[in-house]
Design an enzyme around this catalytic site. Structure first.
Site, PDB file in Angstrom:
ATOM      1  N   GLY A  58       0.961  -0.976   0.354  1.00  0.00           N
ATOM      2  CA  GLY A  58      -0.093  -0.470  -0.173  1.00  0.00           C
ATOM      3  C   GLY A  58       0.968   1.235   0.186  1.00  0.00           C
ATOM      4  O   GLY A  58       0.477   2.419   0.580  1.00  0.00           O
ATOM      5  N   THR A  59       2.130   1.370   0.160  1.00  0.00           N
ATOM      6  CA  THR A  59       2.709   2.475  -0.225  1.00  0.00           C
ATOM      7  C   THR A  59       3.074   3.146  -1.449  1.00  0.00           C
ATOM      8  O   THR A  59       3.306   3.741  -1.620  1.00  0.00           O
ATOM      9  CB  THR A  59       4.353   2.392   0.483  1.00  0.00           C
ATOM     10  OG1 THR A  59       5.049   1.327   0.020  1.00  0.00           O
ATOM     11  CG2 THR A  59       4.535   1.689   1.699  1.00  0.00           C
TER      12      THR A  59
ATOM     13  N   THR B  87       3.250   0.225  -7.625  1.00  0.00           N
ATOM     14  CA  THR B  87       2.908  -0.062  -8.198  1.00  0.00           C
ATOM     15  C   THR B  87       2.741   2.002  -9.387  1.00  0.00           C
ATOM     16  O   THR B  87       2.792   2.064 -10.249  1.00  0.00           O
ATOM     17  CB  THR B  87       1.547  -0.912  -8.104  1.00  0.00           C
ATOM     18  OG1 THR B  87       2.077  -2.079  -8.038  1.00  0.00           O
ATOM     19  CG2 THR B  87       1.104  -1.034 -10.284  1.00  0.00           C
TER      20      THR B  87
ATOM     21  N   HIS C 181     -12.079  -1.807  32.416  1.00  0.00           N
ATOM     22  CA  HIS C 181     -10.888  -2.089  31.958  1.00  0.00           C
ATOM     23  C   HIS C 181     -10.193  -1.210  30.904  1.00  0.00           C
ATOM     24  O   HIS C 181      -9.346  -0.579  30.635  1.00  0.00           O
ATOM     25  CB  HIS C 181     -11.271  -3.686  30.549  1.00  0.00           C
ATOM     26  CG  HIS C 181     -10.108  -4.177  29.433  1.00  0.00           C
ATOM     27  ND1 HIS C 181     -10.020  -5.871  30.136  1.00  0.00           N
ATOM     28  CD2 HIS C 181      -9.401  -3.573  28.494  1.00  0.00           C
ATOM     29  CE1 HIS C 181      -8.844  -6.009  29.536  1.00  0.00           C
ATOM     30  NE2 HIS C 181      -9.109  -4.464  28.413  1.00  0.00           N
ATOM     31  N   GLU C 182     -10.633  -1.040  29.762  1.00  0.00           N
ATOM     32  CA  GLU C 182     -10.417   0.832  29.441  1.00  0.00           C
ATOM     33  C   GLU C 182      -9.857   1.505  29.919  1.00  0.00           C
ATOM     34  O   GLU C 182      -8.952   2.099  29.795  1.00  0.00           O
ATOM     35  CB  GLU C 182     -11.674   0.872  28.166  1.00  0.00           C
ATOM     36  CG  GLU C 182     -12.115  -0.153  27.512  1.00  0.00           C
ATOM     37  CD  GLU C 182     -11.326  -0.837  26.498  1.00  0.00           C
ATOM     38  OE1 GLU C 182      -9.894  -0.278  26.059  1.00  0.00           O
ATOM     39  OE2 GLU C 182     -11.405  -1.822  26.184  1.00  0.00           O
TER      40      GLU C 182
ATOM     41  N   HIS D 258      -6.517   0.781  31.111  1.00  0.00           N
ATOM     42  CA  HIS D 258      -5.592   0.802  30.407  1.00  0.00           C
ATOM     43  C   HIS D 258      -5.218   2.836  29.835  1.00  0.00           C
ATOM     44  O   HIS D 258      -3.624   2.867  30.345  1.00  0.00           O
ATOM     45  CB  HIS D 258      -5.778   0.618  28.747  1.00  0.00           C
ATOM     46  CG  HIS D 258      -6.304  -0.564  27.884  1.00  0.00           C
ATOM     47  ND1 HIS D 258      -4.929  -1.431  28.737  1.00  0.00           N
ATOM     48  CD2 HIS D 258      -6.875  -1.212  27.772  1.00  0.00           C
ATOM     49  CE1 HIS D 258      -5.259  -3.139  28.120  1.00  0.00           C
ATOM     50  NE2 HIS D 258      -6.443  -2.711  27.909  1.00  0.00           N
TER      51      HIS D 258
END
Length: 638
Positions: A227-228, A231, A446-447, A450
Site C-alpha cells: 500500500g505504499t 505500482t 478495563h478501558e 489502559h
C-alpha cells in the site's frame, strides 16, 4: 533539467508506429486463421455424426418389406403415400385398427401405380432438395459447434487462438500517451522519486549517458510494505519518461503446463526490445523470484525454470536498447540472490511508510476532488494517522466522504474525518449491540485501566480517546493512543511502559471486581510478544546477557510470524528464556497493580463517567486527572 532536443523524423515516425501498434493491437495476429487441434477436429466430427443420426432417427416410423407393403395395398390398409426415387412412405392400418407411419424401399414394379389406383389409394411424388439436406444435416451442425467453441474460448479469456498461445506474454501494454500518471500524483516518497529521476533522464536523453561511458542499471527493485505506492511509482516513471509500459504480475508467468512460464518470459522481452525504449514492470516479484532450493521436493519445478529464464534474459539484453526492468515486492528477504546481484536488479529503492509530513502530502493529493469544510486541518489528520500508508489514507478520505454524503452534507468536515479514523482503526461501530450492565462495567473499568496507565507513564503515548461502544468483530471497547512524533527506536523502559499499558485493563478488573475476564486475551498476547522479543531479539535480559536467540528471519514489511524453525540453543537456555519472559511480565504486573490500587478512586471516577457518556476524548480525560490531583492537594493542605 535540460531542454528537450528535437528528435529526428525517423525516430518520430518510429514512435508513431509503436503507438499505433500498441493502441490498435497486433493486426498480424488478428489476420491469422483460427485453427483447431486434431483432438478438437475429431470431437467436432463425432458431434456432427451424433446430430445427423438424431435428425435421421424417427422413433414412430415402422420399416416394412416391400412384399408386405403390396399385401397391405391389396387389403386397402394404406393411405397418404409419398413415393420418391428411393423409398415409399405412408400410413398403414394395423390389425388392432391403430394407424402408424411406415416406410419401405422402392423397387422396380411397373404394376405399382395400377395396383394403387385399383385399391383407391391416394399417392403423390416428392422432390428432395439434396443441397438443402446437406446444409441441414452437415453444415448447420458444424456451424453450431464452431459457434459454441468461440463462445467457450471467449469465456476462458480471449479468442479461440489464445488457447494455442499459452507461451505468449500476458502483459498489459500501455502506449506512451496512455499513462497520465506523473510524479505530481505520487507523494510521501520523495527519496524514492529522486532515485528514479535518473532513470527518467536516461530514457529521455540516453545519449548524454552513453557519451560519458555510463551504464544505466538494468533493473530497479521497489521494496516496501503493502500500500505504499510501488505500482503507482512505476507507472509515474513511465508517465514522466513518455515511453511504453509493460505491466505484469509475477503469477502471470507460472502455469500448470511445463515450459509455458519460460516461453512467456522470452516473448515479453522480445516484445519489449521491439518497442524500446520502454519499461517492463513485474509486480509481486516474489511469486516468480523466490529463492531456488527452498522446496527440496520440487527442485526442478516450473516456477524455477521460469526464474532461470528470467535470469538468462536479464543477462542477455543490453541497456543501450533502452529497456528498463522495474520489479516490486514486499518480501525481498525470500528473493533469489541471483536476482539481486549487480547486472540484474542492481538498484534497490525503498518505498517506506510515510512520516507525518509525507502523510500530509498524500492527503493533499487525494483530496483534490473532495469538497472540504473550512475547519478541516490536514496536519491534524496526518498526526492522528501514524503508520498509515498511501492506500490507508485514500481509504480514509473515501470513508469520510461517504459518511458526509450519508448525512446529507455539502462538504466533508473534521467530524467525518474523526469518525472515519475510528472506523478504519477500530472497525464499524455497533451501537445496537445488546450488552448486560455487568459486562458494560467490566469493559469500562478495563478501558479505564489502559487509559490511566498510559497517562501515568512517561514512556507511553498519550490517550486520544476512550470508548466502550463495540466496534469491529470482537472489540467491546478501545483506548486509542496517538504518538506525539514518529518513532524509529524504542528503549527498554519504553517497552516496559507499553507492556504496563497493555496489562492495565486486566489488572483494573482484578482490583475492582476481585476476578478477571476473557477480555484481555489480545492484551496478554501482545505483552508476551514484547517481553519475548526483549529477551530473544533485543538482548535486554540481564541474566542472559547481550545475546540474541532469534535465528529465523522475519519478513521485513509483512506482519507475519514465521514458522517454528530448529532451535540453536539448549533446552536449559530455552527454560531460562521462558523464566526471563515470565519475570519481565511479573515485574510489569506488580508495577501496574501498585499504581492502580493507589488510584482506585480515580479509576472509579473515570469509569463511571465513561459508563454515562460511552466515550471520552483525551483532553477531557486529562482535565479530569488534573482536577482530581488538585482536589487531593487541597485535602492534604487542610
Amino acid at each position: 533539467m535540460p531542454k528537450e532536443k528535437p528528435r529526428p523524423k525517423k525516430d518520430l515516425k518510429k514512435r508513431k508506429d509503436i503507438i499505433l501498434e500498441i493502441k490498435g493491437g497486433n493486426k498480424d495476429k488478428e489476420k491469422k486463421t483460427k485453427s483447431f487441434t486434431f483432438l478438437y477436429f475429431i470431437i467436432a466430427i463425432i458431434g456432427i455424426f451424433v446430430i445427423h443420426s438424431y435428425l435421421s432417427f424417427r422413433s414412430e416410423i415402422k420399416t416394412v418389406p416391400y412384399s408386405e407393403f403390396k399385401g397391405l395395398v391389396a387389403q386397402m390398409k394404406v393411405s397418404d403415400l409419398i413415393i420418391d426415387a428411393e423409398k415409399i412412405q405412408g400410413t398403414m392400418t394395423q390389425q388392432d385398427g391403430k394407424k402408424v407411419k411406415f416406410v419401405t424401399s422402392r423397387v422396380e414394379d411397373p404394376d405399382l401405380v395400377k395396383d394403387l389406383q385399383k385399391s383407391n389409394v391416394q399417392f403423390s411424388g416428392s422432390f428432395e432438395n439434396k443441397i438443402l439436406r446437406v446444409i441441414i444435416e452437415w453444415i448447420l451442425p458444424f456451424a453450431i459447434i464452431i459457434l459454441i467453441w468461440n463462445l467457450l474460448m471467449r469465456r476462458m479469456g480471449g479468442a479461440p487462438s489464445s488457447v494455442l498461445n499459452f507461451g505468449k506474454s500476458r502483459g498489459k501494454i500501455y502506449g506512451e500517451d496512455e499513462i497520465k500518471i506523473t510524479f505530481e500524483d505520487v507523494a510521501g516518497v520523495d527519496e524514492a522519486k529522486e532515485e528514479l529521476q535518473e532513470i527518467i533522464e536516461y530514457l529521455r536523453y540516453p545519449q548524454k549517458f552513453l557519451d560519458l561511458g555510463g551504464k544505466i542499471p538494468k533493473g530497479i527493485l521497489l521494496v516496501g510494505p503493502p500500500g505504499t505506492g510501488k505500482t503507482l511509482l512505476a507507472k509515474a516513471v513511465a508517465g514522466e519518461a513518455k515511453v511504453p509500459f509493460f505491466s505484469m504480475s509475477g503469477s502471470d508467468f507460472v502455469e500448470m503446463f511445463v515450459g509455458v512460464g519460460a516461453s512467456r518470459v522470452r516473448d515479453l522481452f522480445s516484445q519489449a526490445q521491439q518497442k524500446a525504449p520502454c519499461i517492463i514492470f513485474i509486480d509481486e516479484l516474489d511469486a516468480l523470484g523466490k529463492a531456488r532450493g527452498m522446496n527440496p521436493l520440487s527442485s526442478h519445478d516450473e516456477r524455477e525454470q521460469t526464474l532461470n529464464q528470467l535470469l538468462s534474459e536479464m543477462d542477455g539484453f543490453d541497456t543501450k536498447t533502452g529497456v528498463i526492468i522495474v520489479g516490486a515486492t514486499n518480501r525481498p528477504e525470500i528473493l533469489d540472490p541471483a536476482l539481486l546481484r549487480p547486472g540484474r536488479f542492481d538498484r534497490h529503492v525503498l518505498v517506506d511508510r510515510p512520516d507525518i509530513k509525507g502523510r500530509e502530502e498524500i492527503l493533499k493529493v487525494h483530496i483534490r476532488e473532495v469538497k472540504l469544510g473550512h475547519q478541516v486541518d490536514l496536519s491534524v489528520i496526518a498526526a492522528r494517522t501514524p503508520g498509515f500508508v498511501g492506500a490507508d489514507l485514500a481509504n480514509l478520505i473515501n470513508e469520510a466522504a461517504l459518511l458526509a454524503a450519508r448525512k446529507g452534507k455539502s462538504s466533508v468536515s473534521m467530524e467525518e474525518f474523526e469518525e472515519a479514523i475510528d472506523r478504519v482503526v477500530a472497525g464499524l461501530e455497533k451501537k445496537k449491540k445488546v450488552m448486560s450492565k455487568k459486562e458494560k462495567e467490566i469493559v469500562a473499568y478495563h478501558e479505564t485501566g489502559h487509559a490511566l496507565m498510559a497517562e501515568s507513564l512517561e514512556g507511553a503515548d498519550p490517550v486520544h480517546k476512550i470508548s466502550i461502544i463495540p466496534r469491529g468483530i470482537s472489540a467491546l471497547g478501545y483506548t486509542m493512543q496517538l504518538p506525539t512524533e514518529d518513532r524509529y527506536l524504542m528503549t527498554k523502559s519504553e517497552l516496559i511502559d507499553r507492556m504496563c499499558v497493555l496489562l492495565g485493563g486486566r489488572i483494573a478488573e482484578e482490583v475492582i471486581f476481585g476476578e478477571i475476564s476473557t477480555g484481555a486475551q489480545n492484551d496478554l498476547a501482545r505483552a508476551t510478544d514484547i517481553a519475548r522479543s526483549m529477551v530473544k531479539q533485543y538482548g535486554m535480559s540481564e541474566k542472559l546477557g547481550h545475546m540474541t536467540f532469534e535465528q529465523e528471519r522475519k519478513p521485513l514489511f509483512l506482519d507475519i510470524t514465521p514458522g517454528s524453525g530448529a532451535k540453536e540453543y539448549s533446552e536449559e537456555t530455552a527454560r531460562e528464556i521462558d523464566n526471563e519472559v515470565k519475570a519481565i511480565i511479573e515485574h510489569s504486573y506488580t508495577k501496574v497493580k501498585d499504581t492502580l490500587t493507589k488510584k482506585r478512586d480515580l479509576l472509579e471516577l473515570v469509569a463511571r463517567t465513561l459508563l454515562e457518556k460511552e466515550s471520552i476524548d483525551g483532553e477531557e480525560l486529562r482535565n479530569m486527572l488534573k482536577e482530581h490531583a488538585e482536589g487531593d492537594h487541597d485535602n492534604e493542605s487542610r
